[in-house]
Every structure is written in C-alpha cells, then in structure tokens.
Design an enzyme around this catalytic site. Sequence first.
Site, PDB file in Angstrom:
ATOM      1  CB  SER A 110      -0.990   0.109   1.064  1.00 41.32           C
ATOM      2  OG  SER A 110      -1.538   1.325   1.494  1.00 41.32           O
ATOM      3  CE1 TYR A 162      -4.911  -2.361   3.929  1.00 39.79           C
ATOM      4  CE2 TYR A 162      -3.946  -0.346   3.846  1.00 39.79           C
ATOM      5  CZ  TYR A 162      -4.492  -1.490   3.169  1.00 39.79           C
ATOM      6  OH  TYR A 162      -4.302  -1.560   1.806  1.00 39.79           O
TER       7      TYR A 162
END
Length: 261
Positions: free
Chosen positions: A140, A153
């Site tokens: 990410s 996350y």
Amino acid sequence: MGKLDGRVVIVTGAARGQGEQVARLFVAEGARVLLGDVLDERGEALAGELGEHAARYVHLDVTREADWQAAVVAAKDTFGKIDGLVNNAGILRFNELVSTPLVEFQEVVQVNQVGCFLGIRTVAPEIEAAGGGTIVNTASYTALTGMAFVGAYAATKHAVLGLTRVAAMELAARKIRVNAVCPGAVDTPMTHPAALDPAVDPAESKRAVDELYQKLVPLGRIGQPEEVAKLALFLSCADSSYITGQPFVIDGGWLAGVSII
C-alpha cells in the site's frame, strides 16, 4: 502473443475488486490462473466466466496453511505447475490506534501479513521447481508513509514491504523476482465499503468519493483496479526482468507531497 503465455499464476483475493481485475488481465495475456478467495460464490462465477481452460477457483483463507497447501495441489493438478503468485488478499479496518482492540489488530495482521508470508513460503518452492518466476505482493502507499486511523493496516503493509525485500534477496538465486505494488486509494469494496450497502444511493456515494479524491489526489480522482492490475502484469512479465525487491507506488501522485492550495 500474450505477455504471460504459458504462465500459471495463483491470485489471492481474486473474487472481486483488485484481485478480480488482476485475474481477468492475466488470463487475457495468456496465463492460466488459480483464483483463491473466501467469497466462494463470486469466485466460482468468475472462474466459470473465464473458462475452465484458463481459470479454476479454490477456497483459500490465506491465514490457513492447509488452504495454501490445497491451493498448490489444485493448481498443479489442473495446470501442471506454478510459476507466479500475486499475494493480493487483504482487509482494512478504520480505527484510532489507541482504540483498536487487540483482536482487530491481530485479525488484520493475520490476513495482510501472515497471509503474505504463508503465500511466499508455500509457493516459492513450486515456482523454483518450475524454473523460476515472479511474486507480486500487494502492499500500500501506507507501506511508505503513515495515515491516521489505519494503524493496523499501515503496520501490516510496512511488514509486507519488508517481506518483499527479504524474499527478493533470498529468492533471486532461485530465479524468482519479488516486488510490491503500493496502491493509494483504489475504487474497490475494501476502500469504498459504502458501495456494498444496499441502503446507500450509488450515485450519491460516487459523488462523495469523487469530491474527496479531487481534493486529495493530484490527478484529481480515485484509482481504478484495472490500473493496478496493469502494474501487477508489468511486474509479472518479462518487461520487468531486471527488477526485484522494489515497491511501486500507484496513487495518482498522493504521496508526492502536500498541496498548499
């Protein structure tokens, strides 16, 4: 000639969103794809659409070693070998870090981080046996920076990037290249959960999303999963033959800096 002619690739999180688009593009480029997910109905439907000569679906909970081993058996039984992996499965939870329950943090770690580790560990020996190939991990843009309210996350995506670099170093001699895609905001159910709520007006939801990313992203829009799939394709084919151990940010310029206007 497709860019992946003759390749056999496992794609996780393949039933919808980014993983679905990776699977579709890889098949279009000549690959045979084992689709792994926990959304069995959607996964089976996609495999049926792509055709039995090109795709097979298996239930794959990436946190379970037994599911990974079964996926390898299924891929080899159906297509004869494995020479590619796209570790795409992931989950996202929004929460203030100090308010995040341990069980929630551990859930995100299990899917995003442990799932990636198990994929590399289980599939890499098969790729080596096939003569080499590629692994693409979905990290990410938060693997390279922070973002409030996605602490679990972001932590796991930093870990995925670390795993990518270590795996690239250890597997290079086995003719396996390992890289990471680092998407910013992409229009999928994970980053746009309101799209899954039947009570939400789709047009109003899209308008709100469009307005948000017009402000946040230099390119003025949210990314599309098809765009990330093209990057995964690049990292899985000969076009990237001298690239390994690297993160590739695809975020519309979001990470480039802060606008003062």
